[in-house]
Design a protein around this motif. Structure first.
Motif, PDB file in Angstrom:
ATOM      1  N   MET A   1     109.262  56.012  29.684  1.00 40.22           N
ATOM      2  CA  MET A   1     108.895  56.912  28.570  1.00 40.22           C
ATOM      3  C   MET A   1     109.061  58.675  29.379  1.00 40.22           C
ATOM      4  N   ALA A   2     109.180  59.017  28.459  1.00 38.44           N
ATOM      5  CA  ALA A   2     109.446  60.822  29.552  1.00 38.44           C
ATOM      6  C   ALA A   2     107.908  60.705  29.366  1.00 38.44           C
ATOM      7  N   ALA A   3     107.798  61.966  30.584  1.00 36.14           N
ATOM      8  CA  ALA A   3     106.354  62.345  31.007  1.00 36.14           C
ATOM      9  C   ALA A   3     105.970  63.277  30.007  1.00 36.14           C
ATOM     10  N   ARG A   4     106.426  63.824  28.918  1.00 30.45           N
ATOM     11  CA  ARG A   4     105.891  64.313  27.795  1.00 30.45           C
ATOM     12  C   ARG A   4     105.300  63.346  26.928  1.00 30.45           C
ATOM     13  N   ASP A   5     105.258  62.540  26.648  1.00 31.49           N
ATOM     14  CA  ASP A   5     105.210  61.652  25.802  1.00 31.49           C
ATOM     15  C   ASP A   5     103.857  61.415  26.036  1.00 31.49           C
ATOM     16  N   LEU A   6     104.215  60.877  27.363  1.00 32.46           N
ATOM     17  CA  LEU A   6     102.381  60.186  28.043  1.00 32.46           C
ATOM     18  C   LEU A   6     101.445  61.135  27.849  1.00 32.46           C
ATOM     19  N   GLN A   7     101.679  62.279  27.920  1.00 28.37           N
ATOM     20  CA  GLN A   7     101.150  63.304  27.772  1.00 28.37           C
ATOM     21  C   GLN A   7     100.069  63.725  26.273  1.00 28.37           C
ATOM     22  N   GLU A   8     100.763  63.572  25.683  1.00 25.67           N
ATOM     23  CA  GLU A   8     101.165  63.619  23.616  1.00 25.67           C
ATOM     24  C   GLU A   8     100.344  61.950  23.892  1.00 25.67           C
ATOM     25  N   ARG A   9     100.249  61.276  24.061  1.00 25.64           N
ATOM     26  CA  ARG A   9     100.397  59.768  23.708  1.00 25.64           C
ATOM     27  C   ARG A   9      98.356  59.685  24.235  1.00 25.64           C
ATOM     28  N   VAL A  20      84.872  63.771  23.237  1.00 27.92           N
ATOM     29  CA  VAL A  20      83.949  65.279  23.622  1.00 27.92           C
ATOM     30  C   VAL A  20      84.411  64.875  25.646  1.00 27.92           C
ATOM     31  N   SER A  21      83.953  66.263  25.326  1.00 28.54           N
ATOM     32  CA  SER A  21      83.927  66.660  27.552  1.00 28.54           C
ATOM     33  C   SER A  21      82.636  65.806  28.092  1.00 28.54           C
ATOM     34  N   GLY A  22      83.270  65.199  28.851  1.00 30.61           N
ATOM     35  CA  GLY A  22      83.012  64.827  29.887  1.00 30.61           C
ATOM     36  C   GLY A  22      82.658  63.016  29.583  1.00 30.61           C
ATOM     37  N   ALA A  23      83.485  62.569  28.129  1.00 30.69           N
ATOM     38  CA  ALA A  23      83.280  61.726  27.920  1.00 30.69           C
ATOM     39  C   ALA A  23      85.033  60.779  28.660  1.00 30.69           C
ATOM     40  N   PRO A  24      83.869  59.253  29.359  1.00 27.09           N
ATOM     41  CA  PRO A  24      84.958  58.551  30.257  1.00 27.09           C
ATOM     42  C   PRO A  24      86.005  58.158  29.184  1.00 27.09           C
ATOM     43  N   LEU A  25      87.853  58.506  30.075  1.00 22.87           N
ATOM     44  CA  LEU A  25      88.973  58.030  29.528  1.00 22.87           C
ATOM     45  C   LEU A  25      88.919  55.644  30.096  1.00 22.87           C
ATOM     46  N   PRO A  26      90.057  55.587  29.757  1.00 21.86           N
ATOM     47  CA  PRO A  26      89.856  53.987  29.682  1.00 21.86           C
ATOM     48  C   PRO A  26      90.524  54.371  30.682  1.00 21.86           C
ATOM     49  N   THR A  27      90.361  52.893  31.698  1.00 21.05           N
ATOM     50  CA  THR A  27      90.951  53.150  33.150  1.00 21.05           C
ATOM     51  C   THR A  27      92.556  53.009  34.109  1.00 21.05           C
ATOM     52  N   GLU A  28      92.495  53.225  34.773  1.00 20.92           N
ATOM     53  CA  GLU A  28      94.457  53.691  35.138  1.00 20.92           C
ATOM     54  C   GLU A  28      94.949  51.888  34.517  1.00 20.92           C
ATOM     55  N   PRO A  29      94.463  50.563  34.733  1.00 26.56           N
ATOM     56  CA  PRO A  29      95.338  50.275  34.458  1.00 26.56           C
ATOM     57  C   PRO A  29      94.837  49.841  32.868  1.00 26.56           C
ATOM     58  N   GLU A  30      93.810  49.976  32.930  1.00 26.14           N
ATOM     59  CA  GLU A  30      94.113  49.741  30.767  1.00 26.14           C
ATOM     60  C   GLU A  30      95.357  50.878  30.335  1.00 26.14           C
ATOM     61  N   LEU A  31      95.279  51.977  30.716  1.00 24.11           N
ATOM     62  CA  LEU A  31      96.121  53.324  30.038  1.00 24.11           C
ATOM     63  C   LEU A  31      97.352  52.703  30.491  1.00 24.11           C
ATOM     64  N   MET A  32      97.486  51.704  31.490  1.00 27.21           N
ATOM     65  CA  MET A  32      99.270  51.877  32.304  1.00 27.21           C
ATOM     66  C   MET A  32      99.722  50.565  30.775  1.00 27.21           C
ATOM     67  N   ALA A  33      98.396  49.357  30.660  1.00 28.35           N
ATOM     68  CA  ALA A  33      98.820  49.311  29.831  1.00 28.35           C
ATOM     69  C   ALA A  33      98.900  49.226  28.260  1.00 28.35           C
ATOM     70  N   TYR A  34      98.085  49.734  27.513  1.00 29.77           N
ATOM     71  CA  TYR A  34      98.188  51.083  26.776  1.00 29.77           C
ATOM     72  C   TYR A  34      99.148  51.413  26.342  1.00 29.77           C
ATOM     73  N   LEU A  35      99.710  52.394  27.613  1.00 26.89           N
ATOM     74  CA  LEU A  35     101.064  53.109  27.022  1.00 26.89           C
ATOM     75  C   LEU A  35     102.715  52.143  27.450  1.00 26.89           C
ATOM     76  N   GLY A  36     102.324  51.052  28.234  1.00 26.71           N
ATOM     77  CA  GLY A  36     102.852  50.926  28.261  1.00 26.71           C
ATOM     78  C   GLY A  36     103.875  51.014  29.742  1.00 26.71           C
ATOM     79  N   ALA A  37     103.545  51.555  30.653  1.00 27.42           N
ATOM     80  CA  ALA A  37     104.025  52.873  31.548  1.00 27.42           C
ATOM     81  C   ALA A  37     103.510  52.218  33.171  1.00 27.42           C
ATOM     82  N   SER A  38     104.167  52.841  34.168  1.00 30.15           N
ATOM     83  CA  SER A  38     103.824  52.561  35.551  1.00 30.15           C
ATOM     84  C   SER A  38     102.743  53.665  36.037  1.00 30.15           C
TER      85      SER A  38
END
Length: 238
Positions: A1-9, A20-38
Motif C-alpha cells: 500500500m502506498a505511503a500516502r494511502d496509509l496516511q489518508e487512512r 480530539v487532540s491528545g486522544a490515544p491512537l490504536p497501538t502499532e500492532p493494532e494499526l498494522m492489522a487494521y491497515l494491513g501494512a508492515s
C-alpha cells in the motif's frame, strides 16, 4: 500500500472516530492489522503525520492525536520567504501583501461591532504600546501581535485567528532574521490607536484606511531590507 494511502487512512480513522487532540491512537500492532501494512510502513506513515502536526509520537507511551496546529505552515512560509529573498525575489513583500489583503478585507466587518470588553482590552494594549514606545520600543512587537489577535477575535472564527497568527509569526520571524529596518515605536503606537479609534467609531472606510496606512509604513521599512550573504548569521544586522 502506498505511503500516502496509509496516511489518508490514519487521518480518516481520526476523523471518523471524532478523536480530539491528545486522544490515544490504536497501538502499532493494532494499526498494522487494521491497515494491513508492515511495521515499517506504519511507522513511516506516522512519522509523516507527525511532521504535519496531525499525530504525536511519544516514545515508550504510544501515539496520540496531535495538536493539529499551523506550525508546519509557519515553517513552510518562513523557509520559502527566506529562500526566495536570497534569490532576489520580493517574497517578504509578497507575504506582507497577503497579510494586508486579509486584514483589510476583515476590518470593515469589525467597525462599530466590537463588544466593550474587547475595546477595553485593546485600549489597554495601546496604553502598553505608549509605555513601550516611551522606553524605546522594547517588547512592542509582542504587544502589536496581541493587538491584532484581540482585534480579530471579535469575528469569532478560531481558524481565521490561527491563520492570521501564522501569517504574523512567519512575517516577523523572517523580517527579524533578515535584519529589516527597526520600526519607529511612536509611529507604530499612533497607527494602532488610529485603528482602534476607527473601529470604535463604526467607520468602515476609516478603519480600512487606518489598516492600509499601518501596512504602508511596514512596506516602506521593507525597502531597506536587502538580501544578505546566506552564510551570515540570521540575527546579524547589516
Amino acid at each position: 500500500m502506498a505511503a500516502r494511502d496509509l496516511q489518508e487512512r490514519i487521518k480518516k480513522l481520526i476523523i471518523e472516530g471524532r478523536l480530539v487532540s491528545g486522544a490515544p491512537l490504536p497501538t502499532e500492532p493494532e494499526l498494522m492489522a487494521y491497515l494491513g501494512a508492515s511495521r515499517n510502513s506504519v511507522r513511516e506513515a506516522l512519522k509523516a503525520l507527525q511532521a504535519m502536526g496531525i499525530v504525536e509520537i511519544r516514545h515508550g507511551y504510544g501515539t496520540y492525536v496531535g495538536a493539529m496546529s499551523l506550525a508546519p505552515m509557519i515553517e513552510g512560509l518562513a523557509f520559502r520567504t527566506v529562500a526566495g529573498h536570497y534569490r532576489g525575489e520580493d517574497t517578504l513583500l509578497q507575504l506582507l501583501e497577503l497579510r494586508e489583503a486579509v486584514e483589510t478585507g476583515l476590518i470593515s466587518r469589525l467597525a462599530g461591532r466590537l463588544p466593550e470588553r474587547d475595546l477595553a482590552e485593546l485600549d489597554a494594549l495601546v496604553a502598553r504600546m505608549d509605555q513601550q514606545a516611551a522606553a524605546g520600543g522594547d517588547g512592542l512587537a509582542e504587544t502589536d501581535r496581541a493587538f491584532h489577535a484581540t482585534l480579530y477575535r471579535g469575528l469569532d472564527n478560531v481558524l481565521l485567528g490561527e491563520v492570521l497568527e501564522a501569517f504574523w509569526d512567519a512575517f516577523h520571524r523572517v523580517h527579524t532574521d533578515l535584519g529589516g529596518a527597526p520600526q519607529d515605536p511612536k509611529v507604530t503606537c499612533r497607527q494602532h490607536r488610529d485603528i482602534l479609534d476607527a473601529v470604535r467609531s463604526g467607520g468602515a472606510i476609516r478603519a480600512e484606511e487606518a489598516i492600509r496606512e499601518h501596512f504602508g509604513n511596514i512596506r516602506a521599512r521593507l525597502s531597506t531590507t536587502d538580501p544578505q550573504d546566506p552564510h551570515r548569521r540570521h540575527n546579524e544586522r547589516v
